[in-house]
Design an enzyme around this catalytic site. Structure first.
Site: not given
Length: 398
Positions: A171, A243, A273, A311-312
């Site tokens: 993102y 990120n 993420s 978070s991913g």
């Protein structure tokens, strides 16, 4: 587009050129001359490949399309724009449809990587990988499928007449007009066309353009390690779109750098993420590669990250070996595979390469101002040697 020749008075395009520290030019600086972690004196374990990049794995090529325009207040659909696309070809643009055995791991699932159901089912994928922002992930995936069909046609698919491309996202909405959908089909194709081997740029380029890491400017980073096993030397390469993380968590070579450079204001909620891609030329089966993808997540922990709730953190590992077996759909197949005894040393190489790739995404970067004047500061690289020296962790060559 990326600069192919190496800049600077002490470099002539030869990756073997070194300075008083003994480091090859490609290990010290990016093609644009930005300092990498090793160039700032960070002591890092393991032996990198010639470029210290994922492109040290023979055949792997990386390309970018970077979109930066506008400033001031956000106007959805107009900007400011701070985004882009990264493309990774496991077997190069000359073989864009070539398949690879692969494994996937989700450390924290607040993110997206397309094509992973097929990877879990069959242990493979084909075509290039794309990395971009959250709201452009679907577009990049669809453009990849269209581009493969237009360039190759369904007749080149031995297994099934359709494509399930791998595309992943992080993102960038804090800096970028993410709802303006500024990544267009031609930008994805431009990233494909830019793909090449050799040294690759890092920092605010490609899909990493609008990203942050430990509340410093983050983005695209890469590194590699050489692994000796059974009389052969193999390569493990890592690429990240970083990120994630809070300032206070950041550790560099074990040093709590984030505490040494405090924010000075209240930290934001973590909404970031990381996408990590690991490539190797070692002959690994899909179950080996799933284990490698799991270990890639350890690279976050070494740097201080915790894979937070918002978070991913998604990881893909693939091997460029056994190409004929991977692409043969029928009959009895023969493949060359590592013995289980090899895996621990490849785990170690993976973690080391991931750690350095994350650090490079911050070191080879600079402050960026985006939408509504929001600013993400670059890591103050000039301060890092003194902080490392305070903890007796500075590389002796510096």
């Amino acid at each position: 587009m990326l600069t192919r020749a190496w800049p600077g008075p002490d470099c002539d395009g030869d990756r073997r050129v070194t300075d008083e520290s003994g480091l090859p030019a490609a290990h010290r600086r990016t093609p644009a001359g930005k300092v990498r972690a090793r160039g700032a004196g960070v002591p890092l374990l393991g032996q990198p490949g010639p470029w210290n990049a994922i492109t040290d794995v023979a055949g792997v090529e990386v390309g970018y399309r970077t979109l930066i325009s506008g400033e001031g207040p956000l106007v959805v659909g107009v900007g400011p724009v701070r985004t882009g696309v990264t493309a990774l070809f496991p077997h190069g643009r000359a073989r864009p449809n070539a398949a690879a055995w692969a494994g996937f791991f989700s450390m924290s699932g607040n993110g997206e990587m397309t094509g992973v159901a097929l990877i879990d089912e069959r242990g493979r994928f084909d075509g290039p990988i794309t990395l971009t922002n959250t709201h452009s992930c679907g577009l990049a995936r669809d453009v990849t499928a269209r581009w493969l069909f237009e360039n190759l046609g369904p007749g080149d698919k031995a297994d099934q007449p359709f494509w399930l491309p791998v595309s992943a996202e992080t993102y960038d909405g804090m800096l970028n007009d993410i709802n303006g959908h500024h990544v267009k089909p031609e930008d994805v194709v431009a990233a494909f066309e830019d793909a090449h081997s050799g040294p690759i740029e890092e920092g605010s380029v490609g899909g990493g353009t609008g990203m942050s890491c430990f509340e410093f400017k983050g983005g695209s980073g890469t590194a590699s390690r050489l692994v000796d096993y059974a009389g052969e030397t193999f390569t493990v390469g890592a690429f990240v779109q970083s990120n994630f993380g809070r300032r206070r968590q950041l550790r560099i070579a074990g040093v709590p750098v984030g505490l040494e450079i405090p924010l000075g204001h209240e930290e934001r909620r973590e909404e970031g993420s990381i996408i990590g891609v690991v490539a190797t030329d070692a002959p690994m089966a899909p179950h080996h590669l799933k284990r490698i993808a799991r270990r890639a997540a350890y690279g976050i922990a070494v740097c201080g990250g915790t894979a937070g709730n918002e978070s991913g953190d998604l990881f893909l590992a693939f091997s460029t070996a056994n190409r004929e077996a991977v692409e043969t759909h029928g009959g009895i197949l023969t493949a060359r595979l590592l013995g289980e005894d090899a895996m621990s040393r490849f785990y170690e190489a993976t973690i080391q390469a991931m750690e350095e790739a994350i650090l490079n995404s911050m070191f080879a970067n600079e402050t960026m101002v985006g939408r509504d004047g929001f600013m993400v500061v670059g890591l103050p690289v000039a301060r890092i040697p003194a902080i490392l020296k305070k903890y007796n962790r500075l590389n002796d060559g510096f």
